[in-house]
Design an enzyme around this catalytic site. Structure first.
Site, mmCIF file in Angstrom:
data_model
loop_
_atom_site.group_PDB
_atom_site.id
_atom_site.type_symbol
_atom_site.label_atom_id
_atom_site.label_comp_id
_atom_site.label_asym_id
_atom_site.label_seq_id
_atom_site.Cartn_x
_atom_site.Cartn_y
_atom_site.Cartn_z
ATOM 1 N N ARG A 1 0.851 -1.191 0.000
ATOM 2 C CA ARG A 1 0.000 0.000 0.000
ATOM 3 C C ARG A 1 0.887 1.242 0.000
ATOM 4 N NH1 ARG A 1 -3.894 -2.071 -2.004
ATOM 5 N NH2 ARG A 1 -5.879 -2.508 -0.957
ATOM 6 N N GLU B 1 -4.389 7.764 -5.070
ATOM 7 C CA GLU B 1 -4.508 7.158 -6.408
ATOM 8 C C GLU B 1 -5.767 7.678 -7.082
ATOM 9 O OE1 GLU B 1 -4.282 2.904 -6.063
ATOM 10 O OE2 GLU B 1 -2.339 2.966 -5.106
ATOM 11 N N HIS C 1 -1.397 0.737 -10.260
ATOM 12 C CA HIS C 1 -2.048 -0.223 -9.355
ATOM 13 C C HIS C 1 -2.612 -1.411 -10.127
ATOM 14 C CE1 HIS C 1 -4.120 -0.563 -5.168
ATOM 15 N NE2 HIS C 1 -3.889 -1.766 -5.677
#
Lengths: 311, 311
Positions: free
Chosen positions: B225, B254, B273
């Protein structure tokens, strides 16, 4: 066989000199660059160790020739060999090195490295889903030591690896091995084709228009020999989308000439014959082991070249 | 537990709708984008399925929440959880996907992809010897399902993989697992550091100046993370050559904001991601399996989240 006088020639002769000096082996050596080797050296020596024959190579009194590389086409392809002279080749971590080279480019492609790099350059955040390597079908030409190591590593990641060989003999780690003349259907369904074959009369221009025509948007990796590929057919295959990507580590002429169209061709990745380098230390280790086996009269050394087969 | 009314929310709700329709499961569903979910929906539903809570999320009559992702920090980190509500998470091919992502960047680096690409662009033929992956020492933070799969794949290639976890409990595929407070010496000798940890109060800003200062010219991959990394400390580590390369798939915010200095920072690779995406089909499969287990009263489902631990 008694070996006393040995020529060590080629680009790493200096490094090999240092390693051999440290090994304490008691022989007469001449360490020379390829250019320095004379006609007289071949008459003096029992053995020649190098990547390829020098331009003035002759058998003289040689009893043994040892190739520092795995490929011996430099010694055998389109040349006559004196069958009284033993030819051996280096076997080291080639299989492992070639496997990691191939895997690196397969993963680069399916993980979209280039696309993400391009997106980063314009600060673009857009999801694209990488595929898993196990979703791909790979065909490896050559099921020898190198092909088998490659199949072992890829199959451990869940890839279906098919082998192609002259005999079609089944080998461990391959899902199935098929004779080269029956490879058409296999090729039409595969995502990656990898050439690991040595250069022989059978493999020269094996990757020609007929073969590339079987492919549909596939990727090709050549870690065998450049002369096994018909370069014009390769370019045509890229034009026709039989091929989407060609990763080339070997070429008919090396270094690849400046005027080759491959340098700038989109869809072509060029590396300078580095997939399976022999380090000087590895070369010395294998040379000394082979020397010891030959002197013990143990001619069943694993790395003896079959002159008829050419590898 | 009896579950009859289910909200399916989030970016892939349409694809999930189609898959669930085909599965023949007989429940009342509301398929909605995150924005469409109302306060009333939570009072209607027994279960909520999504990547994260909606901005107007409340527990209403919910008995079960199922996260479509593996990470549940969106539901738990800096939030209060109603302990009567069961929280489960998706477990699919994350470990395998993350492993191939990491391996692809390790191989890209040791096979000198960028250098050879640059050489090709100027038609330069210069040998550089790729290293073998087994010559590298890798430290993986997190020894759970994902860390273990990563250790399994890397160790099968001969890599020494060390694990770091809160407990330091030894786990299969790791050469050794060490408690996080004792990782300093290990870090000083490693080539790659990979974060696979979930975001919890313990892992927030774990990768800070103290940790990066232990490294010597190492590479860092973050597939855990973003909030586990202190971005300022990361940049400083690149400046100081504690870090040579940072491969970042996750970020505190994000999509990564346009004004982030990371986009253009040399030595930083950014991916959006994607290392462990959940496909709609995988999400539906895991959701239906979990639903079935819950209805059978089998609360020992493998993917139940420990609310205290936060993962």
């Amino acid at each position: 066989m008694n070996i006393e006088k040995i020529i060590i020639a080629g680009p790493v002769y200096q490094e090999m000199k240092n390693s051999i000096a440290n090994s304490g082996v008691n022989k007469h050596f001449r360490f020379l660059s390829e250019k320095e080797v004379t006609w007289e050296d071949f008459n003096w020596a029992d053995a020649y160790v190098g990547f390829r024959p020098t331009s003035n190579f002759h058998f003289g009194h040689l009893k043994w020739v040892h190739s520092i590389g795995a490929g011996v086409d430099g010694f055998l392809f389109n040349r006559k060999w004196d069958k009284d002279v033993l030819l051996t080749r280096t076997i080291t971590s080639f299989g492992r090195r070639i496997s990691e080279y191939c895997l690196s480019y397969i993963l680069m492609d399916i993980q979209y490295h280039d696309t993400f790099k391009q997106q980063q350059s314009i600060k673009k955040w857009k999801t694209i889903e990488p595929k898993l390597v196990s979703e791909h079908k790979v065909v490896v030409f050559g099921t020898g030591e190198i092909g088998q190591e490659l199949a072992k590593i890829l199959s451990s990641l869940g890839v279906d690896v098919y082998g192609v060989s002259r005999s079609g003999t089944q080998k461990q780690y391959f899902h199935k091995v098929i004779k080269s003349e029956k490879a058409d259907q296999l090729l039409s369904q595969c995502d990656w084709v990898i050439n690991t074959l040595p250069l022989t009369v059978y493999t020269e221009k094996m990757f020609n228009e007929d073969l590339f025509n079987c492919l549909h948007n596939a990727c090709f990796i050549n870690v065998g020999r450049g002369a096994s590929v018909d370069e014009k057919a390769l370019i045509k295959a890229l034009d026709n989308r039989n091929l989407r990507l060609a990763v080339l580590d070997v070429f008919k002429n090396e270094p690849l000439p400046q005027d080759s169209g491959l340098w700038e061709r989109p869809g072509v990745i060029i590396t300078p014959h580095i997939a399976a380098l022999t380090t000087a230390n590895e070369a010395v280790d294998c040379f000394l082991q082979t020397l010891e086996q030959i002197e013990r009269g143990n001619v069943s050394v694993k790395n003896i070249v079959n002159i008829e087969q050419g590898y």
